[in-house]
Design a protein around this motif. Structure first.
Motif, short mmCIF file in Angstrom:
data_model
loop_
_atom_site.label_atom_id
_atom_site.label_comp_id
_atom_site.label_asym_id
_atom_site.label_seq_id
_atom_site.Cartn_x
_atom_site.Cartn_y
_atom_site.Cartn_z
N LEU A 72 69.29 30.68 30.67
CA LEU A 72 70.22 30.67 31.79
C LEU A 72 70.81 29.28 32.04
CD1 LEU A 72 68.28 32.99 34.26
CD2 LEU A 72 70.12 33.62 32.68
N GLY A 73 70.98 28.53 30.98
CA GLY A 73 71.60 27.21 31.05
C GLY A 73 70.66 26.07 31.33
N LEU A 74 69.39 26.36 31.57
CA LEU A 74 68.44 25.28 31.88
C LEU A 74 68.19 24.36 30.70
CD1 LEU A 74 65.86 27.16 34.11
CD2 LEU A 74 67.63 25.56 34.82
N ILE A 75 68.41 24.85 29.49
CA ILE A 75 68.25 24.00 28.31
C ILE A 75 69.25 22.84 28.34
CG2 ILE A 75 69.82 25.29 26.80
CD1 ILE A 75 66.47 23.88 25.68
N ALA A 76 70.32 23.00 29.11
CA ALA A 76 71.33 21.94 29.23
C ALA A 76 70.71 20.67 29.82
CB ALA A 76 72.49 22.40 30.09
N ASN A 80 71.09 17.29 27.75
CA ASN A 80 71.76 16.14 28.35
C ASN A 80 70.84 14.93 28.42
OD1 ASN A 80 74.13 17.54 28.64
ND2 ASN A 80 73.73 18.13 30.76
N GLY A 81 69.55 15.17 28.69
CA GLY A 81 68.59 14.06 28.67
C GLY A 81 68.47 13.46 27.29
N LEU A 82 68.43 14.31 26.26
CA LEU A 82 68.36 13.81 24.88
C LEU A 82 69.63 13.06 24.49
CD1 LEU A 82 66.62 16.85 23.14
CD2 LEU A 82 65.65 14.58 23.58
N LEU A 83 70.78 13.54 24.96
CA LEU A 83 72.03 12.84 24.67
C LEU A 83 72.06 11.46 25.33
CD1 LEU A 83 74.64 15.74 24.95
CD2 LEU A 83 73.87 14.60 22.87
N LEU A 84 71.50 11.37 26.55
CA LEU A 84 71.44 10.07 27.21
C LEU A 84 70.50 9.12 26.46
CD1 LEU A 84 72.78 8.87 29.74
CD2 LEU A 84 70.68 9.35 30.96
N ASP A 101 63.80 4.53 30.19
CA ASP A 101 62.37 4.28 30.06
C ASP A 101 61.59 5.43 29.44
OD1 ASP A 101 62.67 1.76 31.07
OD2 ASP A 101 62.09 2.30 33.11
N GLY A 102 62.17 6.59 29.30
CA GLY A 102 61.45 7.70 28.69
C GLY A 102 62.25 8.98 28.79
N PHE A 103 61.70 10.04 28.21
CA PHE A 103 62.41 11.31 28.15
C PHE A 103 62.74 11.85 29.54
CE2 PHE A 103 62.15 15.97 28.25
CZ PHE A 103 63.28 16.26 27.51
N TRP A 104 61.76 11.89 30.44
CA TRP A 104 62.01 12.47 31.77
C TRP A 104 62.93 11.60 32.60
CZ3 TRP A 104 61.53 17.30 31.85
CH2 TRP A 104 60.56 17.93 31.08
N TRP A 105 62.89 10.29 32.40
CA TRP A 105 63.88 9.43 33.04
C TRP A 105 65.28 9.76 32.51
CZ3 TRP A 105 62.88 7.53 37.44
CH2 TRP A 105 61.63 7.01 37.76
N GLY A 106 65.35 10.09 31.21
CA GLY A 106 66.63 10.48 30.62
C GLY A 106 67.15 11.77 31.21
N VAL A 107 66.26 12.73 31.41
CA VAL A 107 66.67 14.01 32.02
C VAL A 107 67.14 13.78 33.45
CG1 VAL A 107 65.85 16.28 32.78
CG2 VAL A 107 65.19 15.41 30.53
N LEU A 108 66.35 13.03 34.24
CA LEU A 108 66.74 12.74 35.62
C LEU A 108 68.05 11.94 35.66
CD1 LEU A 108 66.13 12.88 38.63
CD2 LEU A 108 64.77 10.79 38.37
N GLY A 109 68.16 10.95 34.78
CA GLY A 109 69.39 10.16 34.71
C GLY A 109 70.60 11.01 34.35
N ALA A 110 70.42 11.95 33.43
CA ALA A 110 71.53 12.83 33.04
C ALA A 110 71.95 13.74 34.19
CB ALA A 110 71.14 13.66 31.82
N ILE A 111 70.97 14.22 34.96
CA ILE A 111 71.29 15.06 36.12
C ILE A 111 72.08 14.26 37.14
CG2 ILE A 111 70.30 16.29 38.09
CD1 ILE A 111 67.95 17.07 36.22
N VAL A 112 71.58 13.09 37.48
CA VAL A 112 72.25 12.25 38.48
C VAL A 112 73.63 11.82 37.98
CG1 VAL A 112 72.12 10.05 39.71
CG2 VAL A 112 70.09 11.48 39.52
N LEU A 113 73.72 11.42 36.72
CA LEU A 113 75.00 11.01 36.13
C LEU A 113 76.01 12.15 36.17
CD1 LEU A 113 76.57 8.79 34.54
CD2 LEU A 113 75.67 9.83 32.47
N GLY A 114 75.57 13.34 35.82
CA GLY A 114 76.47 14.49 35.84
C GLY A 114 76.95 14.82 37.25
#
Length: 132
Positions: A72-76, A80-84, A101-114
């Protein structure tokens, strides 16, 4: 061309705000770190992000389309975290730029950036109008 420049500036500002909000995402400017160097670094990282997201991101979205439907789109969020993280790796090759600093920071950063990029786009759309 002006649409490209507007998107580049929106992404650079969104990236700057993301680094202020998310402590695990930062940008290391080139040179002595004066204001011009910082602005150019953010613009360069935004350019790298746009190219990575436009080329590799779209390719992943096409290939992994069934996964997007299945989750349901959650893989996005993961993509996006991996792309960051990929943008951080590419910019580290030139010696300055994005640091995550790490994978989960990348996921959080991608969410905030988006979210920030989307909000800035909504605010600027009436001001800029159609940029074609």
């Amino acid at each position: 061309m002006s649409r490209f420049i507007v998107r580049l500036i929106i992404n650079a500002v969104a990236l700057w705000l993301t680094t202020l909000i998310v402590s695990g995402v930062s940008v290391v400017p080139f040179g002595d770190g004066d204001t011009t160097a910082v602005v150019l670094t953010y613009l360069l990282v935004a350019l790298i992000f746009g190219v990575v997201n436009g080329v590799i991101g779209n390719l992943i979205r096409i290939v992994a389309f069934p996964l997007y439907i299945l989750t349901l789109g959650l893989i996005a969020l993961i993509v996006n975290g991996l792309l960051l993280l990929l943008v951080a790796w590419i910019s580290s090759l030139i010696g300055f730029g994005l640091e995550v600093d790490g994978f989960w920071w990348g996921v959080l950063g991608a969410i905030v950036l988006g979210l920030i990029s989307w909000l800035i786009g909504i605010v600027l759309k009436p001001l800029v109008g159609k940029t074609r």
